[in-house]
Each structure stands twice: as structure tokens, then as C-alpha cells.
Design an enzyme around this catalytic site. Structure first.
Site, mmCIF file in Angstrom:
data_model
loop_
_atom_site.group_PDB
_atom_site.id
_atom_site.type_symbol
_atom_site.label_atom_id
_atom_site.label_comp_id
_atom_site.label_asym_id
_atom_site.label_seq_id
_atom_site.Cartn_x
_atom_site.Cartn_y
_atom_site.Cartn_z
ATOM 1 N N LYS A 27 -58.424 15.797 -6.216
ATOM 2 C CA LYS A 27 -57.048 15.494 -5.138
ATOM 3 C C LYS A 27 -57.108 14.638 -4.176
ATOM 4 O O LYS A 27 -58.178 13.898 -4.399
ATOM 5 C CB LYS A 27 -56.838 16.853 -4.660
HETATM 6 C C1 LIG Z 1 -55.121 21.297 -8.336
HETATM 7 C C2 LIG Z 1 -53.969 22.127 -8.481
HETATM 8 C C3 LIG Z 1 -53.884 23.483 -7.858
HETATM 9 C C4 LIG Z 1 -55.241 24.556 -7.669
HETATM 10 O O1 LIG Z 1 -55.928 23.846 -6.505
HETATM 11 P P1 LIG Z 1 -57.485 24.162 -6.561
HETATM 12 O O2 LIG Z 1 -57.912 23.790 -5.230
HETATM 13 O O3 LIG Z 1 -58.160 23.347 -7.763
HETATM 14 O O4 LIG Z 1 -57.499 25.475 -6.681
HETATM 15 C C5 LIG Z 1 -52.724 24.431 -8.033
HETATM 16 N N1 LIG Z 1 -51.650 23.513 -8.444
HETATM 17 C C6 LIG Z 1 -51.505 22.470 -8.779
HETATM 18 C C7 LIG Z 1 -50.370 21.760 -9.236
HETATM 19 C C8 LIG Z 1 -52.837 21.701 -8.779
HETATM 20 O O5 LIG Z 1 -52.742 20.444 -9.544
#
Ligand SMILES: *Cc1c(COP(=O)(O)O)cnc(C)c1O
Length: 760
Positions: free
Chosen positions: A565
Site C-alpha cells: 500500500k
Molecule cells: C489491501 C486491501 C485490503 C486488505 O488490507 P490488508 O491490510 O492487506 O488486510 C482490503 N481491501 C482492499 C480494496 C485492498 O486493496
């Protein structure tokens, strides 16, 4: 002397004014984004074009006091109308063709107002109307349109700075005029002041800018300058006109060459051009300073010739005019040659590349000969890498030093405090974004058998927690404008469900790839029907909707610090909510939901989870929060650099940047149109992967997943199309220029190879 003072004074004022201006802009999140030079993607610079146009109107009015009222009136009306077009453009991205027509209309009007017949003076000894007169007018018209279009070098934040420059110049001109009553002199000083003011803001923009480019916002400025040229020429009995025109011949030639190349290649010629020869030289590896220096020295030479020009006989003038044109032509030729011979990518393992992109189609009818074994990056170029800022390790070290190696500690507290300050809501740090969504679903009171709406175009983690709770997801399609949940479809769905008394328990809205969904209508609908709204902002921390942070605008918002992210704690997430007690409840559930009691006995009355973030990882997140703004700038710059580099490729388009918000462009996503690009998105992904570049399709819709067979989906064609045609390119904020150029080269190469051998 006055003129010199005027120039220096204006430069100083605008230079000094630049500091507070930049500070104010930064505070409002309107940052100076390097390499990003178009207002179309930035609703935040809504005022940019308007500011310039307003100043332009005022300038015109001032000059109108002196002479040629009709011409001035046209300018004034034109400026006002341009303001409207600029505004519409900022809001709705008016079609480029429309803008082009607009410039054409204004150019014609100006010419008419200034008196067509006099044009003949420029083109020869007393040309009368007729074929030659028409020809002259035609050339003139092209010159004006080209001029206006070509002067698009200041925009976005630079556009604002230009507005500032114009205002400064105007002030100086006005003062002089009022003081001396000499408005003709004021007109001249105005031009000088403008130049000075523009010089003043350059130091603010020059260092970050690798390119100057822009669009309609600065067209008015071009219009103003074009007008000044004509105005001064008229004042001088047109004798100044030819040299003045030559002084700017580079811009005009530039536009002309770009236009011709596009037409010859069958490309969209009416699109605003995004690449000047200036940029071509930059892309060829010349430095910003070198190219600017080159252009400026050429311009100075021409200026010198221009002054001399006024004192020599007619035939010498003609020769000089030709010489100057040749000079400019030489400059462009140099640009082409340098571009062809540009140094190969410093990436090891990349064999020398033929310069596929610059060779115009007409010079190389047999493109098949140009196919080369594809270069391969020696190190993989990843989609989205972690990018530490430097201070993370200090927080981690502190956790070690003080032995806070668990799920409590000062880093957690500090993280929640600073995150809450950012989003304006209480928040809790959790072990992942998915955990946060799970708790949000529980906060919404979702029970087994309930239905929960989710966009079908998303990452699976958005809706898995619905299954965790034994509830049923209902999928809804995306809108093209933002790629996110379609409010119209949601409205129809909720209306129909309300009529059958079968409303879903909650709606999850996802902000994909760094861009906010259109929240206002979605929030209103959920309010109207009493459905809890959850924002999945896992991909969009830092994005804005109407100047407010996404994730903070519904009943509960979740964020992710996963490794891919925009900022990361290796893994982690946040949950925020405006509702009293919701965040505390989530914190309680995240730590096994132990009921408080004086004996500290293990009392449990409801189900809990081990979802709390560790204090060590909270330290990483804390350090990363410090660089979030910078990461947003970097990701956006990367997306726009791709966009600009692909501007001349047909069928490859940056994901839309909805006008209502700030898109962080966490991932640079493009839509591929196979028919015009020559290659499908899948084919492009394969060819990039073969070059050791990690490119991926846009999310595969949930309703097409095996896991989610049998669940209802409203629409779905848009999501399927985006998955089929969408591609995500390497977007790490730590992506180097060389790496990005390497990716760009491979994309262009894939396009040309596919065009040369269709069907492959
Ligand atoms: C990455 C992501 C998640 C999950 O987040 P994590 O921290 O990896 O569990 C949820 N929703 C979307 C749209 C994502 O891109």
C-alpha cells in the site's frame, strides 16, 4: 530605466510572493507536484485557469483604454468566455477537440477585430484581397492558433504561479499608467512586467520541474501574449511583427511539427499536445538546465537579430527572416537527432534499443524490421514496493529499548493520535486492513443471513469478512467515471429492496487504486434507507473527496498498511468511526473481548479476536505517516509521467481522475483499447512480465470468482470490461526514473511490435 526597474521589481515581488503562496497551497493539500502539469486531473487547481483569465481580462481592459476598442472588446469577451471554458474544463474535462475549436474561434475573432487587410503588410508588398490575401490570412490564422496552443507551458500549480505573475505585472503596469497617464507606455511596460513576474516564479518551479507542459489553463496566457505581440506590432506600424513572430517561431514550429506528425501517423491530432521538443530533448537524456539554456540562447540570438533587423533594408530582412527559420529548424533537427541517439537505459542487461518511438511512420514504412528481442530488466521492477522514510527505525528502536514488544505501548498510542488527527476521527490500530473490515462488518451489526452490498470490482479482502459472519454479499457494478461503486445502480437496488422490505444490512464502498468513490449520493442513499455505510479505503489513504479525507465520511472507515500500500507497517490496518463508542468497541473486540472486571479474571460475554497491531509495527506506521504527503506526490507524479509519455500512443489511457477528489494514484492504472493500441491488456501484461516488469490486470470482479458463485450481482459488465482492459503498471514511490523509462520503453515497443505484426 523604468522598464529595467519594472522587470527586476516584478521578478522580486513574484519571487517573494511565491514563498507564502506555496506554503498556503501546501497547507490545503494543493501541492506542487513535480512533472504534473495538467489541471484536468486536479480539481484542486480549479482556480488556476480562472485566475489567469481574470487577470487577462483586467489587463485587456487596461490596454483597452488606449486604443483599438473593438479589438479590446473581443479580447475581453474572449477572456470571459475562456474563463467559462476553463471552468467547465476543470469540472468536466471538456473534449480536447472542443477546446481546439474554441481557440480557433477566438483567433479568428481577434484577427477580424484587428483588421484583416492590414495583415497583408506582413506578407508582402501590398497584397490585395484575393487568393494571396486569403492565403496570408490562413497562414496568420494557423500562426495564432498554434501560438495560443503552444503557449501551454504553465499550468496546474504553475498556472497559479502564472496567475500570480500576471497579477504582479498588472499591478506594476497600472501604477505606471496612473502615475504618468501614459497608457501606451503602460502597455509596453505591462509586457516587460509580465516577463519579470514570470521570471520571478521560475525559481519556485524550475528545480522540481523536469518538464513544462500544460493545457487549457495557460492557453489564456498564450492568448494574452499573442495579443501583446499583435498589439505592439500594430503600434509600431506592423514593422515589429515579423521579428516578433520569429521570436516565437519555436513554439509555432513545434506545434506544427507535432500536428503534422500526428496527422501522418493517423493519431488523434486534436488532442492537446503534451510533448514539445523541449521534452523530447529531456527524454533524450539532456538536463533540464541544458535544454533551457539552449532555448534561451537561441532566443537571445534571435532577439539580437530582431533589433538589428529594424535598421537594415528590406531584402536583408527577408534573408534574416529565412536565416532565423533555418536556425530554429536546426534546433528541432538537433532535438530529433539527440533523441534518436539517446543513451540507453542504465538498467543492466538492457541491450541498445532502436529508437522505436520517434521514428515517424512515414520514414519507416516497414516497421517489421524494427522488431528486436525484448530487453529484460536485470532486477525485477515491482508493482508497488515498501518505501521507508528513515524515521521508522527510531520508533522501532524505542520499542526495543523500552521493551514494548507487544500489542500495547507508546507507538500504538502515538499512531492512533496522529492518525486520528489526520482523518479527524477516533481510530484504532489493527493487525490488517482485512481485520479492520471484519470489525467494521460486526460494528454494522451484520448477522448470519443478512445481505451486505459490495462493489464487484475490488480486492477479495473487501467482502470476505461478509462471509466470515455468515452473511451474503450482493455485488454491484462500477461506474466508468471513477471505477468505483455506481451510485445509480445502488439507488435502483436499494429502492427495489426497500419496496420488498429486504434492505441489506450494510453497504461497503471501496475506494480503488487511490481514488474516492462518488460518496455524496452513496452517503445520502444509505442515510435515506438506514443502511450502515462502510468505507474500504485500504488503497486510498490520503485520497480526498471534496477536500475531505476518504475513509472518514461514512459510518466506519478502514485503512491498510499492507506492504504494497502507499505507506506500510509490513502489515497492519486502521479503523475509524465518527460514532460514539464504535472505535472503543472495535478495540475491545480486537483484544479478545475480555470484559473489564476488578479481579482481572477472564470474563467473556461475546466473541473477540486477536486483531491488535503490535507496538513494533505501529512504530513503522508512525514513521511512515510522516512521509505520506510525499508518497502521494510521488505516486501521482509517476502516474502522470506515464500518462505524458503515452500521450501519443493510441488506445492507452490513464484511469479517469474524477473531478470531485484528489486521486493518489496508488497504482498507475491504464485502459488498453486493443483495436487502436494493437495489443490487448493481457498481451501487454505478458510482454511486460517477460521483460521482468511486474504489471497486473485490474481486479477480477467478485461475481466472476469461483468463491462467489451463486451470489447476486447488479450489472457487472463495466467491471468485467475494466478487468479485461485495465492494467496496473509499476507504481512504487521509489521507482527510479531509469526504471520508469525502461517500463515506458517496453510499453511503446510492445505497441509498435504489435502494430507491425497484427494478430501476434
Ligand atoms: C489491501 C486491501 C485490503 C486488505 O488490507 P490488508 O491490510 O492487506 O488486510 C482490503 N481491501 C482492499 C480494496 C485492498 O486493496
Amino acid at each position: 530605466m523604468t522598464a529595467l526597474l519594472c522587470f527586476v521589481g516584478c521578478a522580486l515581488v513574484s519571487w517573494l510572493a511565491g514563498y507564502p503562496a506555496h506554503r498556503v497551497l501546501a497547507r490545503h493539500g494543493i501541492l506542487d507536484h513535480p512533472n504534473e502539469r495538467s489541471c484536468h486531473d486536479r480539481p484542486t487547481v480549479r482556480g488556476g485557469g480562472i485566475a489567469i483569465v481574470a487577470a487577462l481580462g483586467a489587463v485587456t481592459a487596461t490596454v483597452a483604454l488606449s486604443q483599438n476598442r473593438y479589438g479590446m472588446l473581443v479580447m475581453l469577451g474572449g477572456a470571459a468566455a475562456l474563463a467559462v471554458v476553463s471552468f467547465l474544463d476543470d469540472q468536466f474535462s471538456v473534449a480536447p477537440a472542443l477546446r481546439f475549436c474554441w481557440h480557433a474561434v477566438l483567433a479568428t475573432a481577434t484577427l477580424a477585430a484587428l483588421g484583416w487587410p492590414r495583415l497583408t503588410l506582413t506578407f508582402g508588398p501590398d497584397w490585395s484581397w484575393g487568393v494571396s490575401g486569403g492565403l496570408a490570412a490562413g497562414v496568420w490564422f494557423l500562426w495564432l492558433v498554434g501560438y495560443i496552443n503552444a503557449f501551454n507551458f504553465m499550468d496546474g500549480i504553475n498556472g497559479l504561479a502564472a496567475g500570480q505573475a500576471v497579477v504582479t505585472g498588472l499591478g506594476a503596469g497600472l501604477l505606471f499608467g496612473l502615475h504618468s497617464g501614459d497608457w501606451t507606455g503602460a502597455g509596453l511596460l505591462l509586457a516587460i512586467s509580465l516577463a519579470g513576474a514570470a521570471a520571478g516564479f521560475l525559481p519556485h518551479n524550475f528545480p522540481q520541474a523536469r518538464m513544462f507542459m500544460g493545457d487549457v489553463g495557460s492557453a489564456p496566457l498564450g492568448f494574452l501574449l499573442a495579443f501583446l505581440v499583435i498589439y505592439l506590432a500594430q503600434k509600431s506600424g506592423w514593422v515589429l511583427l515579423v521579428p516578433l513572430a520569429l521570436l516565437h517561431a519555436n513554439y509555432v514550429l513545434d506545434t506544427g511539427v507535432t500536428l503534422a506528425r500526428r496527422i501522418a501517423r493517423g493519431e488523434r491530432w486534436h488532442q492537446p499536445h503534451r510533448e514539445h521538443f523541449y521534452q523530447r530533448l529531456i527524454r533524450a537524456g539532456k538536463s533540464h538546465g541544458f535544454v533551457t539554456g539552449l532555448e534561451l540562447s537561441l532566443q537571445t540570438v534571435v532577439l539580437g537579430l530582431m533589433v538589428w533587423y529594424l535598421f537594415v533594408p528590406g531584402w536583408v530582412r527577408l534573408l534574416l527572416a529565412l536565416a532565423v527559420l533555418v536556425l530554429w529548424a536546426g534546433f528541432f533537427a538537433y532535438g530529433e537527432i539527440a533523441f534518436r541517439r539517446r543513451p540507453r537505459s542504465r538498467l543492466a542487461g538492457a541491450p541498445a534499443q532502436p529508437d522505436l518511438e520517434v521514428a515517424p511512420a512515414w520514414s519507416n514504412p516497414d516497421l517489421r524490421d524494427m522488431r528486436q528481442p525484448s530487453a529484460k530488466a536485470s532486477q525485477p521492477i515491482h508493482l508497488s514496493l515498501p518505501h521507508m522514510g528513515g524515521s521508522e527505525i527510531r520508533f522501532v528502536q524505542r520499542a526495543f529499548d523500552e521493551n514494548w514488544l507487544s500489542t500495547t505501548g507508546p507507538n500504538l498510542k502515538a499512531l492512533e493520535t496522529s492518525f486520528s488527527a489526520r482523518v479527524g476521527l477516533p481510530s484504532v490500530a489493527l493487525s490488517s486492513g482485512t481485520a479492520a473490515i471484519h470489525l467494521a462488518v460486526r460494528l454494522a451489526g451484520v448477522k448470519p443471513g443478512d445481505e451486505v452490498v459490495s462493489p464487484t470490482l475490488t480486492f477479495v479482502a473487501s467482502c470476505n469478512p461478509v462471509l466470515y459472519e455468515g452473511a451474503r454479499p450482493v455485488f454491484i457494478d462500477s461506474e466508468r467515471r471513477s471505477w468505483n461503486l455506481d451510485p445509480e445502480l445502488l439507488s435502483g437496488f436499494l429502492k427495489q429492496r426497500a419496496a420488498n422490505n429486504r434492505l441489506p444490512k450494510a453497504v461497503i464502498v471501496v475506494h480503488l487504486f487511490g481514488q474516492s468513490a462518488d460518496l455524496d449520493p452513496i452517503v445520502a442513499l444509505c442515510r435515506q434507507y438506514g443502511v450502515t455505510l462502510i468505507e474500504d479505503a485500504a488503497e486510498s489513504l490520503g485520497a480526498q473527496y471534496k477536500n475531505r479525507p476518504v475513509g472518514s465520511l461514512a459510518d466506519v472507515g478502514v485503512y491498510s498498511f499492507n506492504g504494497n500500500k502507499i505507506i506500510t507497517s509490513t502489515g497492519g490496518g486502521m479503523l475509524a468511526s465518527p460514532h460514539h463508542g464504535w472505535v472503543d468497541k472495535a478495540r475491545h473486540w480486537s483484544t479478545q473481548a475480555c470484559d473489564p472486571n476488578p479481579q482481572r479474571n477472564y470474563l467473556h460475554s461475546e466473541i473477540g479476536y486477536n486483531y491488535r497491531l503490535s507496538n513494533v509495527l505501529a512504530g513503522i506506521a508512525l514513521g511512515q505517516l510522516e512521509v505520506l504527503e510525499e508518497r502521494i506526490r510521488q505516486r501521482r507524479a509517476i502516474a502522470f509521467r506515464y500518462r505524458d509519455a503515452f500521450a501519443d500512443l493510441p488506445g492507452l489511457e490513464l484511469m479517469p481522475q474524477a473531478p470531485y477528489g484528489l486521486h493518489t494514484n496508488w497504482l498507475s492504472c491504464f485502459l488498453v483499447d486493443q483495436a487502436s493500441f494493437g495489443l490487448s491488456a493481457g498481451g501487454l501484461v505478458r510482454s511486460l512480465n517477460a521483460a521482468n516488469i511486474e504489471a497486473r490486470p485490474v481486479w477480477k470482479p467478485m461475481h466472476t470468482q469461483k468463491l462467489y458463485q451463486g451470489y447476486e450481482c447488479v450489472g457487472g459488465a463495466v467491471a468485467e470490461d475494466l478487468n479485461r482492459r485495465g492494467i496496473c503498471l509499476p507504481s512504487s514511490s521509489c521507482l527510479t526514473d531509469d526504471e520508469q523509462r525502461f517500463v515506458i520503453d517496453r510499453v511503446r515497443e510492445a505497441h509498435l511490435a504489435a502494430k507491425a505484426a497484427p494478430g501476434k
